[in-house]
Design an enzyme around this catalytic site. Structure first.
Site, PDB file in Angstrom:
ATOM      1  N   THR A  84      10.069  -5.995 -12.404  1.00  0.00           N
ATOM      2  CA  THR A  84       9.439  -7.564 -12.832  1.00  0.00           C
ATOM      3  C   THR A  84       8.350  -7.989 -11.700  1.00  0.00           C
ATOM      4  O   THR A  84       8.725  -7.870 -10.469  1.00  0.00           O
ATOM      5  CB  THR A  84      10.627  -8.599 -12.797  1.00  0.00           C
ATOM      6  OG1 THR A  84      11.627  -8.081 -13.823  1.00  0.00           O
ATOM      7  CG2 THR A  84       9.973 -10.025 -13.266  1.00  0.00           C
ATOM      8  N   ALA A 111       0.830  -1.222   0.049  1.00  0.00           N
ATOM      9  CA  ALA A 111      -0.042   0.018  -0.049  1.00  0.00           C
ATOM     10  C   ALA A 111       0.840   1.305  -0.098  1.00  0.00           C
ATOM     11  O   ALA A 111       0.549   2.213  -0.899  1.00  0.00           O
ATOM     12  CB  ALA A 111      -0.884   0.022   1.218  1.00  0.00           C
ATOM     13  N   HIS A 147      -0.672  -8.455   2.952  1.00  0.00           N
ATOM     14  CA  HIS A 147      -0.327  -8.928   4.250  1.00  0.00           C
ATOM     15  C   HIS A 147      -1.345  -8.673   5.292  1.00  0.00           C
ATOM     16  O   HIS A 147      -1.470  -9.244   6.336  1.00  0.00           O
ATOM     17  CB  HIS A 147       0.950  -8.920   4.897  1.00  0.00           C
ATOM     18  CG  HIS A 147       1.254  -7.401   4.847  1.00  0.00           C
ATOM     19  ND1 HIS A 147       1.430  -6.269   4.216  1.00  0.00           N
ATOM     20  CD2 HIS A 147       1.146  -6.639   6.344  1.00  0.00           C
ATOM     21  CE1 HIS A 147       1.833  -5.257   4.817  1.00  0.00           C
ATOM     22  NE2 HIS A 147       1.544  -5.382   6.015  1.00  0.00           N
ATOM     23  N   CYS A 153       4.531   0.691  10.803  1.00  0.00           N
ATOM     24  CA  CYS A 153       5.429   1.390   9.834  1.00  0.00           C
ATOM     25  C   CYS A 153       6.164   2.548  10.815  1.00  0.00           C
ATOM     26  O   CYS A 153       6.966   2.999  10.406  1.00  0.00           O
ATOM     27  CB  CYS A 153       4.590   2.050   8.592  1.00  0.00           C
ATOM     28  SG  CYS A 153       3.987   0.662   7.557  1.00  0.00           S
ATOM     29  N   GLN A 201      -6.413  -1.578   5.764  1.00  0.00           N
ATOM     30  CA  GLN A 201      -7.150  -2.339   6.684  1.00  0.00           C
ATOM     31  C   GLN A 201      -8.296  -2.962   6.361  1.00  0.00           C
ATOM     32  O   GLN A 201      -9.134  -3.611   7.161  1.00  0.00           O
ATOM     33  CB  GLN A 201      -7.218  -1.189   7.935  1.00  0.00           C
ATOM     34  CG  GLN A 201      -5.803  -1.023   8.588  1.00  0.00           C
ATOM     35  CD  GLN A 201      -5.194  -2.041   9.392  1.00  0.00           C
ATOM     36  OE1 GLN A 201      -5.707  -3.146   9.492  1.00  0.00           O
ATOM     37  NE2 GLN A 201      -3.872  -1.838   9.780  1.00  0.00           N
TER      38      GLN A 201
END
Length: 324
Positions: free
Chosen positions: A194, A48, A161, A276, A143
């Protein structure tokens, strides 16, 4: 993901293995769109945070508005943006939003769900106001994806995740490529690098697994909240609509850092702020913007797919011990 490793090759290569990888990649893209009910485009990213940076840096609007409680990924990439205030419930002040939109079309970035408090914004109302003024809506749905219906927006960012997929993969959903400036490289020229096929396939599978466990998660959070209230905890934004998997609680007189250390020592993983930025010692900008009393005494508790009632009981036991 195992399937992706077996057939892995560069999806941009013209040889047989590359064509097989491309076919699997595009099939996963279609599966992701179907699982989300999205009819626009899908640009694969590392998560994100990158999706948000891509949307902001490649966007066509010079003016940006964000709420004051956005994730650091938004705040870092919109340093010159107008920050819109929220109330003690963490919800946007729509009178201020309407006034700010009066200055002309803008890119408006807003979270679907706050990562620290679990508060769910009224994105539909935001989108209605922004669209009426000719603006563009970017939603950080990290979220909310796979837990709530996809919000109405022009661009949506998320990470796999957060709903049980692998770390290192996410996407930017774009209503129309015309909203972005192409930067060259892969993903139709909008994101270089890639594509990691095993991660993409893992993300598709996680989305298709569904969210039937969320009803149980809500029951667990309500049980946790009621028990903590009985022993002196304070709930952040108790009257606001909140996601079932997140709760923010204050323990008066005990710093969040001290709580984290004690909980970690008891084998319980919680956080202060979003993951984070939780390594920083600064006060949570989210709680500060909300005007929460004792922001440095608040921890965030997340409930996952495999969380049990026994684990909730253990958490309450440790909380009681720390509280003294």
């Amino acid at each position: 993901m195992e399937e992706g490793f077996r057939i892995w090759a560069n999806p941009s290569s013209p040889h047989k293995a590359g064509r097989a990888a491309r076919a699997a990649l595009e099939d996963a893209r279609a599966r992701i769109k179907a699982a989300l009910g999205w009819t626009g485009e899908v640009i694969f990213t590392s998560g994100a945070s990158e999706a948000i940076a891509l949307a902001v840096s490649s966007g066509l609007h010079e003016r940006v508005l964000t709420s004051a409680v956005e994730h650091d990924a938004v705040l870092r990439t919109t340093r010159d943006a107008v920050r819109l205030p929220v109330g003690v419930d963490g919800l946007l002040d729509f009178a201020v939003l309407d006034e700010a939109l009066g200055d002309g079309p803008a890119l408006v970035a807003v979270q679907q769900v706050n990562s620290e408090t679990g508060v769910v914004q009224d994105v539909a109302r935001v989108a209605e106001a922004v669209t009426a003024r000719g603006g563009t809506v970017l939603v950080d749905a990290a979220q909310g994806v796979a837990k709530l219906p996809l919000p109405p927006a022009d661009m949506i960012a998320f990470s796999a995740h957060k709903f049980g997929g692998p770390i290192g993969i996410g996407a930017l959903l774009v209503r129309d490529y015309a909203l972005l400036r192409p930067t060259g490289g892969q993903e139709r020229g909008y994101r270089p690098g890639t594509e990691p096929l095993p991660l993409v396939l893992g993300m598709a599978a996680a989305l298709e697994a569904g969210g039937s466990w969320l009803k149980s998660a809500l029951a667990l959070r309500e049980s946790l909240t009621s028990q903590l209230l009985e022993i002196g905890a304070e709930v952040v934004a108790p009257t606001a609509p909140r996601l079932a998997t997140i709760g923010a609680y204050r323990m008066p007189g005990k710093s969040s850092t001290a709580q984290l250390i004690r909980f970690d020592g008891a084998g319980i993983a919680v956080s202060a702020g979003s993951a984070c930025s939780s390594g920083s010692l600064k006060a949570s900008h989210v709680l500060t913007a909300m005007g929460i009393e004792g922001p440095s005494e608040v921890i965030r508790v997340s409930i996952g797919r495999e969380t049990t009632e026994a684990e909730i009981a253990r958490f309450v036991e440790v909380w009681r011990d720390i509280r003294g």
